[in-house]
Design an enzyme around this catalytic site. Structure first.
Site, PDB file in Angstrom:
ATOM      1  N   ARG A 190       0.868  -1.191   0.000  1.00 47.95           N
ATOM      2  CA  ARG A 190       0.000   0.000   0.000  1.00 47.95           C
ATOM      3  C   ARG A 190       0.898   1.233   0.000  1.00 47.95           C
ATOM      4  O   ARG A 190       1.305   1.718   1.046  1.00 47.95           O
ATOM      5  CB  ARG A 190      -0.899  -0.023   1.232  1.00 47.95           C
ATOM      6  CG  ARG A 190      -1.869   1.143   1.350  1.00 47.95           C
ATOM      7  CD  ARG A 190      -2.772   0.937   2.566  1.00 47.95           C
ATOM      8  NE  ARG A 190      -3.768   1.975   2.714  1.00 47.95           N
ATOM      9  CZ  ARG A 190      -3.574   3.096   3.407  1.00 47.95           C
ATOM     10  NH1 ARG A 190      -2.417   3.332   3.987  1.00 47.95           N
ATOM     11  NH2 ARG A 190      -4.544   3.994   3.511  1.00 47.95           N
ATOM     12  N   SER A 230     -13.043  -3.006   0.822  1.00 48.82           N
ATOM     13  CA  SER A 230     -13.354  -2.385   2.111  1.00 48.82           C
ATOM     14  C   SER A 230     -14.837  -2.048   2.150  1.00 48.82           C
ATOM     15  O   SER A 230     -15.358  -1.460   1.199  1.00 48.82           O
ATOM     16  CB  SER A 230     -12.577  -1.074   2.285  1.00 48.82           C
ATOM     17  OG  SER A 230     -11.198  -1.336   2.283  1.00 48.82           O
ATOM     18  N   LYS A 282      -4.339   6.058   8.485  1.00 57.41           N
ATOM     19  CA  LYS A 282      -5.168   6.389   7.305  1.00 57.41           C
ATOM     20  C   LYS A 282      -5.753   7.775   7.534  1.00 57.41           C
ATOM     21  O   LYS A 282      -6.540   7.970   8.479  1.00 57.41           O
ATOM     22  CB  LYS A 282      -6.268   5.340   7.144  1.00 57.41           C
ATOM     23  CG  LYS A 282      -7.148   5.527   5.914  1.00 57.41           C
ATOM     24  CD  LYS A 282      -8.125   4.361   5.796  1.00 57.41           C
ATOM     25  CE  LYS A 282      -9.269   4.627   4.851  1.00 57.41           C
ATOM     26  NZ  LYS A 282      -8.902   4.540   3.445  1.00 57.41           N
TER      27      LYS A 282
HETATM   28  N1  3NM Z   1      -7.989   1.104   6.204  1.00 58.83           N
HETATM   29  P1  3NM Z   1      -3.135   0.594  11.520  1.00 58.83           P
HETATM   30  S1  3NM Z   1      -7.992   1.729   8.655  1.00 58.83           S
HETATM   31  C1  3NM Z   1      -5.585   1.080   5.585  1.00 58.83           C
HETATM   32  O1  3NM Z   1     -10.957   1.585   8.085  1.00 58.83           O
HETATM   33  C2  3NM Z   1      -6.659   1.262   6.556  1.00 58.83           C
HETATM   34  O2  3NM Z   1     -10.771   0.880   6.054  1.00 58.83           O
HETATM   35  C3  3NM Z   1      -8.813   1.337   7.223  1.00 58.83           C
HETATM   36  O3  3NM Z   1      -3.502   0.911  10.001  1.00 58.83           O
HETATM   37  C4  3NM Z   1     -10.288   1.267   7.115  1.00 58.83           C
HETATM   38  O4  3NM Z   1      -3.054  -0.875  11.650  1.00 58.83           O
HETATM   39  C5  3NM Z   1      -6.496   1.598   7.890  1.00 58.83           C
HETATM   40  O5  3NM Z   1      -1.780   1.246  11.705  1.00 58.83           O
HETATM   41  C6  3NM Z   1      -5.196   1.819   8.592  1.00 58.83           C
HETATM   42  O6  3NM Z   1      -4.183   1.240  12.368  1.00 58.83           O
HETATM   43  C7  3NM Z   1      -4.759   0.649   9.426  1.00 58.83           C
END
Ligand code: 3NM
Length: 214
Positions: free
Chosen positions: A44, A115, A144
């Site tokens: 990503r 998603s 994010k």
């Molecule tokens: N998508 P971390 S939250 C890439 O809610 C991504 O769809 C999300 O990173 C969604 O593990 C997210 O550091 C970030 O919190 C996840």
């Protein structure tokens, strides 16, 4: 990649790009995460400092090779062209990306993740041919920029109660301290960026997460 059921690949799903690795080499980060036991990797490459064009492609190629050697799936976030060019194992798209039904057509029988934040989005994704859903954010995340409000593991329970029976990975703020709750709520796996990429000892952090998924 080993031929396994998709749920098995989703168990400890690691996502990263160069921006998540600080001054460490993403190839080393990925190798250590693999040594710790990740079951799938998603490339990503996002954000202001993200690599572009040729550089993005070259890092993707290197990371793909590492995954191939370890026989774990290599997925690409959003960039369907890149996924096709590399013959990646799959692609993951969000609601703002190319519509999943077109992505399914372009990707053939590769892994397609989508998603989803609502039951309607989940139904549409399944109809479009998604192999699994990414559901989040479960906990607050700093990884994010445009993440929605965190909803807790209840979000996954809600999807399961509404008869969403496809494989699900929880995402957003998941760590070894809360991963178990996500699985208990009905997820097949957890996706993480910072709990692995941001850890001081990547292999150890991955192993710790892994013990919570058994
Ligand atoms: N998508 P971390 S939250 C890439 O809610 C991504 O769809 C999300 O990173 C969604 O593990 C997210 O550091 C970030 O919190 C996840």
């Amino acid at each position: 990649m080993k031929q396994q059921k998709i749920e098995e690949h989703l168990s400890l799903y690691f996502i990263m790009g160069s921006a998540n690795c600080g001054n460490r080499d993403p190839v080393d980060v990925l190798k250590q995460a693999i040594d710790g036991g990740i079951t799938l990797f998603q490339y990503r490459e996002k954000g202001e400092a993200a690599l572009k064009d040729r550089e993005k492609y070259r890092l993707a190629e290197k990371l793909q090779r590492v995954c191939a050697d370890a026989e774990i799936p290599f997925m690409v976030n959003d960039d369907v062209e890149l996924a096709i060019e590399l013959d990646a194992d799959g692609v993951h798209v969000g609601q703002d990306d190319e519509a999943a039904r077109f992505v399914r057509r372009r990707m053939g029988n590769k892994i397609l993740g989508v998603s989803a934040h609502t039951i309607d989005e989940a139904h549409q994704a399944i109809h479009d041919g998604a192999d699994y859903l990414g559901i989040g954010p479960i906990f607050p995340t700093a990884s994010k920029a445009d993440a929605k409000k965190a909803q807790g593991p209840e979000l996954i329970k809600h999807f399961r109660n509404q008869e969403i029976n496809v494989p699900i990975v929880g995402i957003g703020g998941i760590t070894s301290a809360n991963a178990q709750e996500v699985i208990e709520a009905g997820a097949d796996g957890v996706s993480v960026i910072s709990a692995i990429a941001g850890a001081e000892n990547i292999q150890k952090a991955t192993e710790e997460l892994k013990t919570k998924l058994r």
